[in-house]
Design a protein around this motif. Structure first.
Motif, short mmCIF file in Angstrom:
data_model
loop_
_atom_site.label_atom_id
_atom_site.label_comp_id
_atom_site.label_asym_id
_atom_site.label_seq_id
_atom_site.Cartn_x
_atom_site.Cartn_y
_atom_site.Cartn_z
N ASP A 119 0.87 -1.17 0.00
CA ASP A 119 0.00 0.00 0.00
C ASP A 119 0.91 1.22 0.00
OD1 ASP A 119 -1.71 2.13 0.53
OD2 ASP A 119 -2.98 0.96 1.88
N ASN A 120 1.10 1.82 -1.16
CA ASN A 120 2.04 2.94 -1.25
C ASN A 120 1.54 4.18 -0.49
OD1 ASN A 120 3.80 1.38 -2.68
ND2 ASN A 120 3.45 2.37 -4.66
N ALA A 121 0.24 4.27 -0.31
CA ALA A 121 -0.30 5.40 0.47
C ALA A 121 0.04 5.26 1.95
CB ALA A 121 -1.80 5.49 0.28
N LYS A 122 0.21 4.03 2.41
CA LYS A 122 0.52 3.76 3.82
C LYS A 122 1.99 3.41 4.01
CE LYS A 122 -4.12 2.22 5.11
NZ LYS A 122 -4.93 1.12 5.70
N ASN A 123 2.78 3.41 2.92
CA ASN A 123 4.20 3.08 3.01
C ASN A 123 4.43 1.73 3.69
OD1 ASN A 123 4.78 5.56 1.85
ND2 ASN A 123 5.09 6.58 3.82
N THR A 124 3.63 0.75 3.33
CA THR A 124 3.66 -0.54 4.01
C THR A 124 3.59 -1.67 2.99
OG1 THR A 124 2.57 0.41 5.95
CG2 THR A 124 2.53 -1.98 5.75
N VAL A 125 4.34 -2.73 3.28
CA VAL A 125 4.27 -3.95 2.48
C VAL A 125 3.82 -5.08 3.39
CG1 VAL A 125 6.73 -4.47 2.82
CG2 VAL A 125 5.51 -5.42 0.84
N TYR A 126 3.08 -6.03 2.83
CA TYR A 126 2.48 -7.11 3.61
C TYR A 126 2.90 -8.47 3.05
CZ TYR A 126 -0.60 -3.20 4.80
OH TYR A 126 -1.09 -1.98 5.19
N LEU A 127 2.82 -9.46 3.92
CA LEU A 127 2.97 -10.84 3.49
C LEU A 127 1.89 -11.65 4.17
CD1 LEU A 127 4.74 -12.76 1.76
CD2 LEU A 127 5.92 -13.37 3.89
N GLU A 128 0.92 -12.07 3.39
CA GLU A 128 -0.15 -12.93 3.89
C GLU A 128 0.31 -14.37 3.73
OE1 GLU A 128 -3.17 -11.63 5.02
OE2 GLU A 128 -3.74 -13.64 5.67
N MET A 129 0.32 -15.10 4.84
CA MET A 129 0.83 -16.48 4.83
C MET A 129 -0.28 -17.42 5.25
SD MET A 129 4.61 -15.88 6.47
CE MET A 129 3.98 -15.51 8.10
N ASN A 130 -0.66 -18.31 4.38
CA ASN A 130 -1.71 -19.29 4.65
C ASN A 130 -1.16 -20.71 4.56
OD1 ASN A 130 -3.81 -17.28 4.84
ND2 ASN A 130 -3.73 -17.11 2.60
N SER A 131 -1.91 -21.65 5.08
CA SER A 131 -1.50 -23.07 5.05
C SER A 131 -0.07 -23.23 5.53
CB SER A 131 -1.67 -23.63 3.63
OG SER A 131 -3.00 -23.49 3.19
N LEU A 132 0.23 -22.63 6.63
CA LEU A 132 1.61 -22.64 7.13
C LEU A 132 2.05 -24.04 7.52
CD1 LEU A 132 1.49 -19.30 9.10
CD2 LEU A 132 3.21 -19.88 7.37
N LYS A 133 3.34 -24.28 7.30
CA LYS A 133 3.96 -25.57 7.58
C LYS A 133 5.09 -25.37 8.59
CE LYS A 133 3.24 -26.88 2.73
NZ LYS A 133 3.92 -27.34 1.50
N PRO A 134 5.46 -26.41 9.31
CA PRO A 134 6.58 -26.27 10.25
C PRO A 134 7.86 -25.79 9.56
CG PRO A 134 5.35 -28.25 10.74
CD PRO A 134 4.76 -27.70 9.48
N GLU A 135 8.05 -26.16 8.32
CA GLU A 135 9.25 -25.72 7.61
C GLU A 135 9.23 -24.25 7.24
OE1 GLU A 135 7.27 -28.33 6.87
OE2 GLU A 135 7.11 -28.62 4.68
N ASP A 136 8.13 -23.57 7.48
CA ASP A 136 8.08 -22.12 7.28
C ASP A 136 8.65 -21.37 8.50
OD1 ASP A 136 4.89 -22.56 5.73
OD2 ASP A 136 6.80 -22.16 4.72
N THR A 137 8.95 -22.09 9.55
CA THR A 137 9.50 -21.47 10.76
C THR A 137 10.83 -20.79 10.46
OG1 THR A 137 8.42 -23.04 12.25
CG2 THR A 137 10.40 -21.92 13.08
N ALA A 138 10.91 -19.51 10.77
CA ALA A 138 12.11 -18.72 10.47
C ALA A 138 11.90 -17.30 10.99
CB ALA A 138 12.37 -18.67 8.97
N VAL A 139 12.98 -16.54 10.96
CA VAL A 139 12.86 -15.10 11.13
C VAL A 139 12.61 -14.52 9.74
CG1 VAL A 139 14.00 -12.97 11.82
CG2 VAL A 139 14.39 -15.08 13.12
N TYR A 140 11.57 -13.71 9.64
CA TYR A 140 11.18 -13.12 8.36
C TYR A 140 11.62 -11.66 8.32
CZ TYR A 140 8.52 -17.18 6.94
OH TYR A 140 8.16 -18.45 6.55
N TYR A 141 12.29 -11.32 7.23
CA TYR A 141 12.83 -9.98 7.05
C TYR A 141 12.18 -9.29 5.86
CZ TYR A 141 16.66 -11.67 10.00
OH TYR A 141 17.40 -12.18 11.03
N CYS A 142 11.92 -8.03 6.04
CA CYS A 142 11.47 -7.17 4.96
C CYS A 142 12.69 -6.43 4.42
CB CYS A 142 10.46 -6.19 5.56
SG CYS A 142 9.94 -4.86 4.50
N ALA A 143 12.73 -6.21 3.11
CA ALA A 143 13.88 -5.53 2.51
C ALA A 143 13.44 -4.65 1.36
CB ALA A 143 14.90 -6.56 2.03
#
Length: 124
Positions: free
Chosen positions: A73-97
């Motif tokens: 959302d460029n008006a809010k200066n924000t980026v999102y990551l919607e994560m569904n059907s999560l798996k144990p292998e998705d476990t991590a520290v998530y970084y925005c760049a």
């Protein structure tokens, strides 16, 4: 450079969902392609998803394709990551760049601005 602050991480059961947010400040957000990366213990940081400057093109790692959605959302200066059907292998520290004037296929080395990360833990 743009400053980045991630939020929305947490503990979730397998099959559940989380929505990560990355709030930015400091420079013109719309000049940056944005990406999400993750790093699990003992592993290298890896690409998850990216989005171009105006938000109409995206790219995903094969491991998350069909389950994760990146948006901005460029008006809010924000980026999102919607994560569904999560798996144990998705476990991590998530970084925005942020990648100044970059594109969705840029290398991780092209991302010059990074947040401090948010922990996502998926229990089985």
């Amino acid at each position: 450079q743009v400053q980045l602050v991630e939020s929305g991480g947490g503990l979730v059961q397998a099959g559940g969902s989380l929505r990560l947010s990355c709030a930015t400040s400091g420079r013109t957000f719309s000049n940056y392609a944005m990406g999400w990366f993750r790093q699990a213990p003992g592993k290298e940081r890896e690409f998850v998803a990216s989005i171009n400057r105006n938000g109409d093109r995206t790219n995903y790692a094969n491991s998350v394709k069909g389950r994760f959605t990146i948006s901005r959302d460029n008006a809010k200066n924000t980026v999102y990551l919607e994560m569904n059907s999560l798996k144990p292998e998705d476990t991590a520290v998530y970084y925005c760049a942020g990648n100044f004037w970059g594109n969705i296929y840029s290398s991780i080395k092209d991302y010059g601005s990074w947040g401090k990360g948010t922990q996502v833990t998926v229990s089985s």
